[in-house]
Design a protein around this motif. Structure first.
Motif, PDB file in Angstrom:
ATOM      1  N   UNK A  97      76.530  93.526   4.127  1.00 40.86           N
ATOM      2  CA  UNK A  97      76.039  93.947   5.444  1.00 40.86           C
ATOM      3  C   UNK A  97      77.057  93.684   6.544  1.00 40.86           C
ATOM      4  N   UNK A  98      77.754  92.543   6.479  1.00 41.67           N
ATOM      5  CA  UNK A  98      78.783  92.251   7.481  1.00 41.67           C
ATOM      6  C   UNK A  98      79.899  93.297   7.402  1.00 41.67           C
ATOM      7  N   UNK A 222      65.854  87.174   7.910  1.00 44.72           N
ATOM      8  CA  UNK A 222      66.711  86.522   8.890  1.00 44.72           C
ATOM      9  C   UNK A 222      68.189  86.699   8.567  1.00 44.72           C
ATOM     10  N   UNK A 223      68.522  86.581   7.285  1.00 44.30           N
ATOM     11  CA  UNK A 223      69.922  86.730   6.858  1.00 44.30           C
ATOM     12  C   UNK A 223      70.415  88.161   7.061  1.00 44.30           C
ATOM     13  N   UNK A 224      69.547  89.142   6.783  1.00 38.60           N
ATOM     14  CA  UNK A 224      69.902  90.560   6.962  1.00 38.60           C
ATOM     15  C   UNK A 224      70.203  90.851   8.431  1.00 38.60           C
ATOM     16  N   UNK A 225      69.308  90.398   9.324  1.00 38.99           N
ATOM     17  CA  UNK A 225      69.501  90.653  10.754  1.00 38.99           C
ATOM     18  C   UNK A 225      70.773  89.975  11.267  1.00 38.99           C
ATOM     19  N   UNK A 226      70.983  88.710  10.868  1.00 42.01           N
ATOM     20  CA  UNK A 226      72.176  87.986  11.320  1.00 42.01           C
ATOM     21  C   UNK A 226      73.454  88.679  10.837  1.00 42.01           C
ATOM     22  N   UNK A 227      73.485  89.066   9.545  1.00 44.76           N
ATOM     23  CA  UNK A 227      74.680  89.690   8.964  1.00 44.76           C
ATOM     24  C   UNK A 227      75.015  90.994   9.680  1.00 44.76           C
ATOM     25  N   UNK A 370      69.268  96.438   3.244  1.00 45.95           N
ATOM     26  CA  UNK A 370      68.147  96.540   4.193  1.00 45.95           C
ATOM     27  C   UNK A 370      66.932  97.132   3.483  1.00 45.95           C
ATOM     28  N   UNK A 371      67.167  98.190   2.679  1.00 50.66           N
ATOM     29  CA  UNK A 371      66.078  98.833   1.935  1.00 50.66           C
ATOM     30  C   UNK A 371      65.385  97.887   0.982  1.00 50.66           C
ATOM     31  N   UNK A 372      66.172  97.057   0.287  1.00 48.09           N
ATOM     32  CA  UNK A 372      65.600  96.090  -0.664  1.00 48.09           C
ATOM     33  C   UNK A 372      64.726  95.058   0.042  1.00 48.09           C
TER      34      UNK A 372
END
Length: 527
Positions: A97-98, A222-227, A370-372
Protein backbone atom coordinates in the motif's frame (compact mmCIF):
# COMPACT_ATOMS: atom_id res chain seq x y z
CA UNK A 1 14.15 -33.48 -70.77
CA UNK A 2 15.29 -36.90 -69.53
CA UNK A 3 17.97 -35.29 -67.40
CA UNK A 4 15.37 -32.89 -66.01
CA UNK A 5 13.06 -35.79 -65.17
CA UNK A 6 15.96 -37.62 -63.52
CA UNK A 7 16.69 -34.55 -61.45
CA UNK A 8 13.00 -34.31 -60.59
CA UNK A 9 13.00 -38.01 -59.78
CA UNK A 10 15.93 -37.52 -57.44
CA UNK A 11 14.22 -34.48 -55.92
CA UNK A 12 11.07 -36.43 -54.91
CA UNK A 13 12.61 -38.44 -52.08
CA UNK A 14 14.24 -35.23 -50.83
CA UNK A 15 10.87 -33.47 -50.62
CA UNK A 16 9.36 -36.49 -48.84
CA UNK A 17 12.15 -36.35 -46.26
CA UNK A 18 11.45 -32.62 -45.84
CA UNK A 19 7.76 -33.43 -45.13
CA UNK A 20 8.85 -35.99 -42.53
CA UNK A 21 11.10 -33.42 -40.84
CA UNK A 22 8.24 -30.90 -40.79
CA UNK A 23 5.89 -33.56 -39.36
CA UNK A 24 8.43 -34.41 -36.66
CA UNK A 25 8.93 -30.75 -35.83
CA UNK A 26 5.14 -30.26 -35.57
CA UNK A 27 4.89 -33.31 -33.27
CA UNK A 28 7.77 -31.94 -31.23
CA UNK A 29 6.09 -28.54 -30.97
CA UNK A 30 2.90 -30.25 -29.74
CA UNK A 31 4.92 -32.00 -27.03
CA UNK A 32 6.60 -28.72 -26.19
CA UNK A 33 3.20 -27.04 -25.99
CA UNK A 34 2.00 -29.72 -23.55
CA UNK A 35 5.14 -29.30 -21.44
CA UNK A 36 4.73 -25.52 -21.53
CA UNK A 37 1.07 -25.86 -20.44
CA UNK A 38 2.07 -28.16 -17.57
CA UNK A 39 4.89 -25.84 -16.55
CA UNK A 40 2.56 -22.80 -16.54
CA UNK A 41 -0.35 -24.54 -14.78
CA UNK A 42 1.52 -27.00 -12.56
CA UNK A 43 0.68 -25.08 -9.38
CA UNK A 44 -3.03 -24.91 -10.31
CA UNK A 45 -3.13 -28.65 -11.09
CA UNK A 46 -1.32 -29.49 -7.83
CA UNK A 47 -3.59 -27.18 -5.76
CA UNK A 48 -6.84 -28.65 -7.16
CA UNK A 49 -5.39 -32.16 -6.75
CA UNK A 50 -4.53 -31.26 -3.13
CA UNK A 51 -8.19 -30.47 -2.41
CA UNK A 52 -9.42 -33.72 -4.03
CA UNK A 53 -6.76 -35.87 -2.31
CA UNK A 54 -7.57 -34.07 0.97
CA UNK A 55 -11.25 -35.06 0.70
CA UNK A 56 -10.30 -38.71 0.06
CA UNK A 57 -7.70 -38.68 2.84
CA UNK A 58 -10.19 -37.14 5.28
CA UNK A 59 -12.86 -39.76 4.48
CA UNK A 60 -10.29 -42.53 4.96
CA UNK A 61 -8.85 -41.20 8.24
CA UNK A 62 -12.37 -40.41 9.57
CA UNK A 63 -13.10 -44.13 9.80
CA UNK A 64 -10.08 -44.60 12.12
CA UNK A 65 -11.83 -42.77 15.01
CA UNK A 66 -8.87 -40.58 15.97
CA UNK A 67 -8.61 -38.96 19.40
CA UNK A 68 -8.67 -35.14 19.72
CA UNK A 69 -4.86 -35.10 20.15
CA UNK A 70 -4.33 -37.26 17.04
CA UNK A 71 -6.64 -34.94 15.05
CA UNK A 72 -4.45 -31.99 16.08
CA UNK A 73 -1.32 -33.79 14.84
CA UNK A 74 -3.07 -34.72 11.58
CA UNK A 75 -4.02 -31.06 11.01
CA UNK A 76 -0.43 -29.84 11.66
CA UNK A 77 0.71 -29.42 7.97
CA UNK A 78 -2.44 -27.40 7.25
CA UNK A 79 -1.87 -25.27 10.35
CA UNK A 80 1.67 -24.54 9.10
CA UNK A 81 0.26 -23.23 5.79
CA UNK A 82 -2.11 -20.85 7.61
CA UNK A 83 0.73 -19.63 9.84
CA UNK A 84 2.96 -18.94 6.80
CA UNK A 85 0.21 -17.02 4.99
CA UNK A 86 -0.67 -14.98 8.11
CA UNK A 87 3.04 -14.25 8.72
CA UNK A 88 3.34 -12.60 5.29
CA UNK A 89 0.12 -10.49 5.54
CA UNK A 90 1.53 -7.60 7.62
CA UNK A 91 4.63 -6.80 5.49
CA UNK A 92 2.66 -7.44 2.29
CA UNK A 93 -0.25 -5.11 3.14
CA UNK A 94 1.85 -2.27 4.56
CA UNK A 95 4.62 -2.30 1.92
CA UNK A 96 2.31 -2.84 -1.06
CA UNK A 97 0.00 0.00 0.00
CA UNK A 98 2.84 2.43 0.76
CA UNK A 99 4.58 1.71 -2.59
CA UNK A 100 1.24 1.64 -4.45
CA UNK A 101 0.02 4.98 -3.01
CA UNK A 102 3.47 6.58 -3.54
CA UNK A 103 3.71 5.42 -7.18
CA UNK A 104 0.35 6.97 -8.19
CA UNK A 105 0.00 10.75 -8.51
CA UNK A 106 -2.52 12.35 -6.13
CA UNK A 107 -5.08 13.00 -8.91
CA UNK A 108 -5.00 9.38 -10.13
CA UNK A 109 -5.04 8.10 -6.54
CA UNK A 110 -8.13 10.16 -5.73
CA UNK A 111 -9.95 9.10 -8.90
CA UNK A 112 -9.07 5.39 -8.61
CA UNK A 113 -9.82 5.43 -4.88
CA UNK A 114 -13.25 6.97 -5.53
CA UNK A 115 -14.07 4.39 -8.22
CA UNK A 116 -12.90 1.55 -5.93
CA UNK A 117 -15.05 2.75 -3.01
CA UNK A 118 -18.10 3.13 -5.31
CA UNK A 119 -17.50 -0.36 -6.77
CA UNK A 120 -17.15 -1.96 -3.32
CA UNK A 121 -20.26 -0.22 -1.96
CA UNK A 122 -22.46 -0.99 -4.98
CA UNK A 123 -21.44 -4.67 -5.20
CA UNK A 124 -21.91 -5.17 -1.42
CA UNK A 125 -25.35 -3.52 -1.56
CA UNK A 126 -26.34 -5.77 -4.49
CA UNK A 127 -25.04 -8.79 -2.54
CA UNK A 128 -27.11 -7.78 0.53
CA UNK A 129 -30.19 -7.38 -1.69
CA UNK A 130 -29.66 -10.86 -3.20
CA UNK A 131 -29.29 -12.34 0.30
CA UNK A 132 -32.53 -10.77 1.63
CA UNK A 133 -34.48 -11.69 -1.55
CA UNK A 134 -33.35 -15.34 -1.45
CA UNK A 135 -34.14 -15.61 2.27
CA UNK A 136 -37.73 -14.48 1.63
CA UNK A 137 -38.12 -16.75 -1.44
CA UNK A 138 -36.59 -19.95 0.04
CA UNK A 139 -37.71 -19.25 3.65
CA UNK A 140 -34.98 -21.32 5.38
CA UNK A 141 -36.33 -20.64 8.91
CA UNK A 142 -40.02 -21.43 8.27
CA UNK A 143 -41.00 -24.73 9.87
CA UNK A 144 -37.71 -24.94 11.77
CA UNK A 145 -39.15 -23.38 14.92
CA UNK A 146 -38.47 -26.52 16.97
CA UNK A 147 -34.78 -26.32 16.06
CA UNK A 148 -32.52 -24.91 18.75
CA UNK A 149 -28.98 -25.18 20.03
CA UNK A 150 -29.83 -28.00 22.45
CA UNK A 151 -31.09 -30.37 19.70
CA UNK A 152 -27.69 -30.28 18.05
CA UNK A 153 -25.68 -30.27 21.26
CA UNK A 154 -24.15 -26.86 20.51
CA UNK A 155 -22.80 -24.28 22.92
CA UNK A 156 -24.76 -21.03 22.93
CA UNK A 157 -23.09 -17.92 21.51
CA UNK A 158 -24.16 -14.56 22.82
CA UNK A 159 -23.19 -10.96 22.13
CA UNK A 160 -24.35 -8.03 24.24
CA UNK A 161 -22.55 -5.36 22.24
CA UNK A 162 -24.57 -2.29 21.27
CA UNK A 163 -24.83 -1.46 17.56
CA UNK A 164 -23.61 2.10 18.19
CA UNK A 165 -20.50 0.84 19.96
CA UNK A 166 -19.78 -1.60 17.09
CA UNK A 167 -19.64 1.28 14.59
CA UNK A 168 -17.70 3.53 16.99
CA UNK A 169 -15.14 0.71 17.40
CA UNK A 170 -14.83 0.62 13.62
CA UNK A 171 -13.95 4.34 13.59
CA UNK A 172 -11.55 3.93 16.54
CA UNK A 173 -9.74 1.09 14.79
CA UNK A 174 -9.20 3.30 11.74
CA UNK A 175 -6.89 5.43 13.92
CA UNK A 176 -4.91 3.07 16.18
CA UNK A 177 -3.28 4.73 19.20
CA UNK A 178 -0.25 2.46 18.83
CA UNK A 179 0.87 1.28 15.37
CA UNK A 180 3.05 -1.50 16.78
CA UNK A 181 0.16 -2.84 18.88
CA UNK A 182 -2.13 -2.59 15.79
CA UNK A 183 -0.04 -5.37 14.22
CA UNK A 184 -1.53 -7.87 16.68
CA UNK A 185 -4.31 -6.14 18.66
CA UNK A 186 -7.64 -4.42 17.91
CA UNK A 187 -9.78 -2.08 20.00
CA UNK A 188 -13.09 -3.46 21.29
CA UNK A 189 -15.73 -2.07 23.64
CA UNK A 190 -16.75 -4.06 26.71
CA UNK A 191 -19.18 -3.18 29.50
CA UNK A 192 -19.15 -3.03 33.28
CA UNK A 193 -21.98 -2.43 35.74
CA UNK A 194 -21.35 0.70 37.84
CA UNK A 195 -23.37 1.62 40.95
CA UNK A 196 -24.98 5.06 40.47
CA UNK A 197 -26.96 5.37 43.73
CA UNK A 198 -30.05 3.95 45.43
CA UNK A 199 -33.73 4.10 44.65
CA UNK A 200 -36.48 5.00 47.17
CA UNK A 201 -36.51 1.42 48.54
CA UNK A 202 -32.74 1.50 49.18
CA UNK A 203 -31.93 -0.86 46.29
CA UNK A 204 -28.62 -0.11 44.58
CA UNK A 205 -29.04 1.10 40.98
CA UNK A 206 -26.55 0.03 38.33
CA UNK A 207 -25.76 1.38 34.90
CA UNK A 208 -24.05 -0.42 32.03
CA UNK A 209 -20.96 1.66 31.19
CA UNK A 210 -18.82 0.97 28.09
CA UNK A 211 -15.02 0.85 28.42
CA UNK A 212 -12.20 0.07 25.99
CA UNK A 213 -10.36 -3.24 25.83
CA UNK A 214 -7.79 -4.78 23.48
CA UNK A 215 -8.59 -8.04 21.69
CA UNK A 216 -6.17 -10.37 19.92
CA UNK A 217 -6.11 -10.01 16.13
CA UNK A 218 -4.46 -7.64 13.68
CA UNK A 219 -6.08 -4.21 13.31
CA UNK A 220 -5.88 -4.39 9.51
CA UNK A 221 -8.16 -1.34 8.96
CA UNK A 222 -5.86 0.98 10.90
CA UNK A 223 -2.74 -0.34 9.16
CA UNK A 224 -4.35 0.02 5.70
CA UNK A 225 -5.34 3.65 6.32
CA UNK A 226 -1.93 4.55 7.78
CA UNK A 227 -0.02 2.87 4.91
CA UNK A 228 -2.10 4.71 2.27
CA UNK A 229 -1.71 8.14 3.89
CA UNK A 230 2.00 7.51 4.54
CA UNK A 231 2.50 6.62 0.83
CA UNK A 232 0.78 9.87 -0.25
CA UNK A 233 2.96 11.83 2.24
CA UNK A 234 6.14 10.26 0.79
CA UNK A 235 5.05 11.29 -2.72
CA UNK A 236 4.49 14.87 -1.51
CA UNK A 237 8.08 15.00 -0.18
CA UNK A 238 9.42 14.70 -3.73
CA UNK A 239 13.14 13.93 -3.99
CA UNK A 240 13.52 13.64 -0.19
CA UNK A 241 11.03 10.78 -0.08
CA UNK A 242 12.49 8.85 -3.04
CA UNK A 243 14.90 6.79 -0.93
CA UNK A 244 12.17 5.62 1.44
CA UNK A 245 9.86 4.84 -1.52
CA UNK A 246 12.66 2.72 -3.07
CA UNK A 247 13.05 0.94 0.30
CA UNK A 248 9.35 0.04 0.43
CA UNK A 249 9.39 -1.02 -3.24
CA UNK A 250 12.35 -3.33 -2.59
CA UNK A 251 10.71 -4.67 0.61
CA UNK A 252 7.54 -5.31 -1.40
CA UNK A 253 9.40 -7.19 -4.15
CA UNK A 254 11.25 -9.30 -1.55
CA UNK A 255 7.90 -10.13 0.10
CA UNK A 256 6.53 -11.26 -3.28
CA UNK A 257 9.54 -13.60 -3.68
CA UNK A 258 8.66 -15.13 -0.28
CA UNK A 259 5.05 -15.47 -1.48
CA UNK A 260 6.20 -17.37 -4.61
CA UNK A 261 8.06 -19.82 -2.35
CA UNK A 262 5.10 -20.26 0.03
CA UNK A 263 2.79 -20.95 -2.94
CA UNK A 264 4.62 -24.21 -3.65
CA UNK A 265 3.69 -25.44 -0.17
CA UNK A 266 -0.01 -24.56 -0.71
CA UNK A 267 -1.02 -27.89 -2.43
CA UNK A 268 0.46 -29.96 0.43
CA UNK A 269 -0.95 -27.69 3.16
CA UNK A 270 -4.41 -27.56 1.54
CA UNK A 271 -4.56 -31.36 1.41
CA UNK A 272 -4.28 -31.56 5.21
CA UNK A 273 -6.47 -28.48 5.83
CA UNK A 274 -9.38 -30.05 3.93
CA UNK A 275 -8.67 -33.56 5.26
CA UNK A 276 -8.54 -32.44 8.91
CA UNK A 277 -11.80 -30.48 8.53
CA UNK A 278 -13.57 -33.61 7.24
CA UNK A 279 -12.12 -35.68 10.14
CA UNK A 280 -13.30 -33.09 12.72
CA UNK A 281 -16.89 -32.95 11.40
CA UNK A 282 -19.57 -34.00 13.86
CA UNK A 283 -22.91 -35.44 12.71
CA UNK A 284 -23.04 -33.86 9.23
CA UNK A 285 -26.31 -35.54 8.25
CA UNK A 286 -28.16 -34.00 11.23
CA UNK A 287 -26.74 -30.55 10.52
CA UNK A 288 -27.54 -30.68 6.80
CA UNK A 289 -31.09 -31.95 7.32
CA UNK A 290 -31.74 -29.31 10.01
CA UNK A 291 -30.08 -26.36 8.29
CA UNK A 292 -30.10 -27.61 4.68
CA UNK A 293 -32.31 -24.78 3.37
CA UNK A 294 -30.09 -22.15 5.02
CA UNK A 295 -26.93 -23.72 3.51
CA UNK A 296 -28.63 -24.02 0.09
CA UNK A 297 -29.85 -20.38 0.16
CA UNK A 298 -26.38 -19.09 1.10
CA UNK A 299 -24.51 -21.10 -1.54
CA UNK A 300 -27.12 -20.23 -4.22
CA UNK A 301 -26.68 -16.54 -3.35
CA UNK A 302 -22.91 -16.90 -3.77
CA UNK A 303 -23.33 -18.67 -7.14
CA UNK A 304 -25.70 -15.94 -8.43
CA UNK A 305 -23.49 -13.07 -7.25
CA UNK A 306 -20.13 -14.64 -8.16
CA UNK A 307 -21.24 -16.37 -11.37
CA UNK A 308 -23.63 -13.79 -12.85
CA UNK A 309 -23.64 -10.34 -11.14
CA UNK A 310 -19.90 -9.68 -10.73
CA UNK A 311 -18.95 -10.98 -14.23
CA UNK A 312 -21.75 -8.82 -15.75
CA UNK A 313 -20.43 -5.71 -13.94
CA UNK A 314 -16.90 -6.48 -15.19
CA UNK A 315 -18.12 -7.04 -18.77
CA UNK A 316 -20.29 -3.91 -18.70
CA UNK A 317 -17.38 -1.70 -17.64
CA UNK A 318 -14.54 -3.26 -19.66
CA UNK A 319 -16.22 -5.08 -22.62
CA UNK A 320 -13.88 -8.02 -21.95
CA UNK A 321 -14.64 -11.68 -21.18
CA UNK A 322 -14.74 -11.96 -17.35
CA UNK A 323 -14.29 -15.75 -17.37
CA UNK A 324 -10.99 -15.60 -19.28
CA UNK A 325 -9.84 -13.13 -16.57
CA UNK A 326 -11.04 -15.44 -13.76
CA UNK A 327 -9.47 -18.56 -15.34
CA UNK A 328 -6.03 -17.22 -14.38
CA UNK A 329 -7.03 -17.12 -10.71
CA UNK A 330 -7.79 -20.78 -9.96
CA UNK A 331 -4.93 -21.05 -7.39
CA UNK A 332 -6.15 -18.10 -5.24
CA UNK A 333 -9.75 -19.36 -5.47
CA UNK A 334 -8.68 -22.83 -4.32
CA UNK A 335 -6.64 -21.25 -1.49
CA UNK A 336 -9.70 -19.19 -0.51
CA UNK A 337 -11.89 -22.31 -0.53
CA UNK A 338 -9.46 -24.23 1.70
CA UNK A 339 -8.38 -21.49 4.14
CA UNK A 340 -11.69 -19.53 4.42
CA UNK A 341 -9.60 -16.37 4.78
CA UNK A 342 -9.49 -13.38 2.39
CA UNK A 343 -6.33 -12.11 4.09
CA UNK A 344 -4.54 -15.47 3.74
CA UNK A 345 -5.49 -15.55 0.02
CA UNK A 346 -4.09 -12.03 -0.59
CA UNK A 347 -0.45 -13.06 -1.31
CA UNK A 348 -1.33 -15.60 -4.04
CA UNK A 349 -4.05 -13.28 -5.43
CA UNK A 350 -1.61 -10.38 -5.96
CA UNK A 351 0.90 -12.70 -7.65
CA UNK A 352 -1.64 -14.36 -10.00
CA UNK A 353 -3.45 -11.12 -10.94
CA UNK A 354 -0.13 -9.54 -11.99
CA UNK A 355 1.44 -12.54 -13.73
CA UNK A 356 -1.59 -14.23 -15.34
CA UNK A 357 -3.78 -11.21 -16.12
CA UNK A 358 -1.18 -8.49 -16.63
CA UNK A 359 -2.72 -6.07 -14.12
CA UNK A 360 -0.46 -3.08 -13.40
CA UNK A 361 1.51 -3.61 -10.16
CA UNK A 362 0.61 -0.12 -8.95
CA UNK A 363 -3.10 -0.96 -9.28
CA UNK A 364 -3.05 -4.51 -7.84
CA UNK A 365 -0.86 -3.63 -4.85
CA UNK A 366 -3.03 -0.62 -4.07
CA UNK A 367 -6.52 -2.07 -4.51
CA UNK A 368 -6.23 -5.75 -3.47
CA UNK A 369 -5.09 -5.15 0.15
CA UNK A 370 -7.96 -2.63 0.55
CA UNK A 371 -10.41 -5.10 -1.05
CA UNK A 372 -9.30 -7.93 1.26
CA UNK A 373 -10.10 -5.63 4.20
CA UNK A 374 -13.31 -3.84 3.22
CA UNK A 375 -14.93 -5.73 0.33
CA UNK A 376 -16.99 -8.63 1.72
CA UNK A 377 -19.70 -9.42 -0.86
CA UNK A 378 -19.96 -13.10 0.08
CA UNK A 379 -20.17 -12.23 3.78
CA UNK A 380 -22.98 -9.71 3.14
CA UNK A 381 -25.05 -12.42 1.38
CA UNK A 382 -24.86 -15.03 4.14
CA UNK A 383 -25.25 -12.40 6.92
CA UNK A 384 -28.52 -11.13 5.40
CA UNK A 385 -29.78 -14.70 4.91
CA UNK A 386 -28.78 -15.55 8.51
CA UNK A 387 -30.60 -12.49 9.91
CA UNK A 388 -33.84 -13.32 8.05
CA UNK A 389 -33.41 -17.04 8.95
CA UNK A 390 -33.20 -16.21 12.69
CA UNK A 391 -36.25 -13.91 12.36
CA UNK A 392 -38.24 -16.74 10.70
CA UNK A 393 -36.94 -19.18 13.33
CA UNK A 394 -38.38 -16.95 16.08
CA UNK A 395 -41.65 -16.39 14.10
CA UNK A 396 -40.89 -12.65 13.84
CA UNK A 397 -42.40 -10.72 10.94
CA UNK A 398 -39.89 -8.23 9.52
CA UNK A 399 -41.27 -4.86 8.40
CA UNK A 400 -39.88 -2.65 5.62
CA UNK A 401 -37.85 -0.57 8.10
CA UNK A 402 -36.16 -3.67 9.56
CA UNK A 403 -35.37 -5.04 6.06
CA UNK A 404 -33.80 -1.67 5.14
CA UNK A 405 -31.82 -1.77 8.41
CA UNK A 406 -30.53 -5.28 7.53
CA UNK A 407 -29.38 -4.07 4.07
CA UNK A 408 -27.60 -0.97 5.37
CA UNK A 409 -26.10 -2.64 8.46
CA UNK A 410 -24.84 -5.66 6.48
CA UNK A 411 -23.22 -3.36 3.89
CA UNK A 412 -21.63 -1.10 6.51
CA UNK A 413 -20.56 -3.78 9.00
CA UNK A 414 -19.05 -6.04 6.31
CA UNK A 415 -16.34 -3.34 6.04
CA UNK A 416 -15.30 -4.13 9.59
CA UNK A 417 -15.61 -7.92 9.28
CA UNK A 418 -12.27 -9.56 9.88
CA UNK A 419 -10.82 -11.34 6.84
CA UNK A 420 -10.41 -14.53 8.88
CA UNK A 421 -12.38 -17.82 9.23
CA UNK A 422 -15.77 -17.22 10.95
CA UNK A 423 -15.13 -13.46 10.96
CA UNK A 424 -18.65 -12.77 9.66
CA UNK A 425 -20.41 -14.46 12.60
CA UNK A 426 -19.54 -11.49 14.86
CA UNK A 427 -21.02 -9.17 12.23
CA UNK A 428 -24.35 -11.07 12.24
CA UNK A 429 -24.62 -10.19 15.96
CA UNK A 430 -24.46 -6.45 15.02
CA UNK A 431 -27.31 -6.92 12.46
CA UNK A 432 -29.45 -8.86 14.95
CA UNK A 433 -28.94 -6.19 17.64
CA UNK A 434 -29.86 -3.47 15.10
CA UNK A 435 -33.24 -5.09 14.31
CA UNK A 436 -33.89 -6.24 17.90
CA UNK A 437 -33.60 -10.02 17.48
CA UNK A 438 -32.04 -12.44 20.02
CA UNK A 439 -28.42 -13.47 19.40
CA UNK A 440 -28.63 -16.84 21.20
CA UNK A 441 -29.29 -18.70 17.91
CA UNK A 442 -25.92 -17.61 16.47
CA UNK A 443 -24.43 -21.00 17.37
CA UNK A 444 -26.58 -22.54 14.60
CA UNK A 445 -24.75 -20.31 12.10
CA UNK A 446 -21.40 -21.24 13.65
CA UNK A 447 -22.24 -24.95 13.33
CA UNK A 448 -22.45 -24.76 9.52
CA UNK A 449 -20.11 -21.81 9.03
CA UNK A 450 -17.27 -24.12 7.92
CA UNK A 451 -19.43 -25.10 4.88
CA UNK A 452 -20.83 -21.65 3.97
CA UNK A 453 -17.58 -19.77 4.74
CA UNK A 454 -15.78 -21.52 1.85
CA UNK A 455 -18.00 -20.15 -0.92
CA UNK A 456 -18.21 -16.83 1.01
CA UNK A 457 -14.44 -16.36 0.83
CA UNK A 458 -14.28 -17.34 -2.87
CA UNK A 459 -16.90 -14.66 -3.72
CA UNK A 460 -15.07 -12.10 -1.52
CA UNK A 461 -11.75 -12.56 -3.33
CA UNK A 462 -13.44 -12.76 -6.76
CA UNK A 463 -14.96 -9.31 -6.12
CA UNK A 464 -11.51 -7.95 -5.20
CA UNK A 465 -9.87 -9.44 -8.32
CA UNK A 466 -12.54 -8.16 -10.74
CA UNK A 467 -12.33 -4.74 -9.05
CA UNK A 468 -8.57 -4.71 -9.75
CA UNK A 469 -9.27 -5.70 -13.39
CA UNK A 470 -11.82 -2.87 -13.80
CA UNK A 471 -9.46 -0.27 -12.29
CA UNK A 472 -6.61 -1.50 -14.50
CA UNK A 473 -8.85 -1.09 -17.59
CA UNK A 474 -9.90 2.45 -16.55
CA UNK A 475 -6.28 3.37 -15.83
CA UNK A 476 -5.20 2.07 -19.29
CA UNK A 477 -7.89 4.19 -20.97
CA UNK A 478 -6.74 7.27 -19.03
CA UNK A 479 -3.11 6.66 -20.04
CA UNK A 480 -4.09 6.27 -23.72
CA UNK A 481 -6.15 9.47 -23.52
CA UNK A 482 -3.24 11.46 -22.04
CA UNK A 483 -0.88 9.96 -24.62
CA UNK A 484 -3.20 11.00 -27.49
CA UNK A 485 -3.60 14.49 -26.00
CA UNK A 486 0.20 14.75 -25.74
CA UNK A 487 0.63 13.65 -29.36
CA UNK A 488 -2.09 16.08 -30.47
CA UNK A 489 -0.45 19.03 -28.69
CA UNK A 490 2.91 18.06 -30.26
CA UNK A 491 1.30 17.98 -33.72
CA UNK A 492 -0.31 21.40 -33.10
CA UNK A 493 3.03 22.90 -31.97
CA UNK A 494 4.74 21.45 -35.06
CA UNK A 495 1.97 22.81 -37.34
CA UNK A 496 2.29 26.32 -35.86
CA UNK A 497 6.09 26.18 -36.23
CA UNK A 498 5.75 25.05 -39.88
CA UNK A 499 3.28 27.86 -40.68
CA UNK A 500 5.63 30.42 -39.17
CA UNK A 501 8.58 28.97 -41.08
CA UNK A 502 6.57 29.02 -44.34
CA UNK A 503 5.57 32.63 -43.76
CA UNK A 504 9.18 33.58 -43.15
CA UNK A 505 10.51 31.76 -46.24
CA UNK A 506 7.61 32.14 -48.72
CA UNK A 507 8.73 33.72 -52.07
CA UNK A 508 5.44 35.62 -52.32
CA UNK A 509 5.90 37.17 -48.86
CA UNK A 510 9.53 38.02 -49.69
CA UNK A 511 8.46 39.61 -52.99
CA UNK A 512 5.70 41.61 -51.25
CA UNK A 513 8.16 42.77 -48.60
CA UNK A 514 10.66 43.90 -51.26
CA UNK A 515 7.86 45.69 -53.17
CA UNK A 516 6.80 47.53 -50.01
CA UNK A 517 10.40 48.49 -49.31
CA UNK A 518 10.77 49.80 -52.89
CA UNK A 519 7.55 51.90 -52.80
CA UNK A 520 8.94 54.98 -50.91
CA UNK A 521 11.93 55.15 -53.27
CA UNK A 522 9.60 55.01 -56.33
CA UNK A 523 7.41 57.78 -54.91
CA UNK A 524 10.44 59.97 -54.21
CA UNK A 525 11.76 59.48 -57.78
CA UNK A 526 8.36 60.38 -59.25
CA UNK A 527 8.17 63.51 -57.13
Amino acid sequence: MEKKNEINGHAMPGSASTDQILEKSSQKSLGEKLMEFLRKNLLVILTVSGVLVGVGLGMMVRSMNLTKAQMTYFAFPGEMLLRMLKMIILPLVVCSLVSGAASLDTRSLGKLGGIAVAYFLVTTLIASGIGVALAFIIKPGVGAGALNTNNLGLESVSSNKETTDSFLDLARNLFPANLVAAAFRSYATDYKMVAVGNDTNGTTLYQKVPYGTETDGMNILGLVLFAMVFGVALRKLGDEGEELIRFFNAFNEATMVLVSWIMWYIPFGIMFLVGSKIVEMEDVVLLVTSLGKYIFASILGHVIHGGIVLPLIYFGLTRKNPFSFLSGLITPFTTAFATCSSSATLPSMIKCVEENNGVDKRISRFILPIGATVNMDGAAIFQCIAAVFIAQLNNTELNAGQIFTILVTATASSVGAAGIPAGGIITIAIILEAIGLPTNDLSLMLAVDWIVDRTTTVVNVEGDALGAGILHHINQLEMKKHQQEGELSEVQVEAVANVQAEEETSPLVTHQAKALEAMPEAIESVL
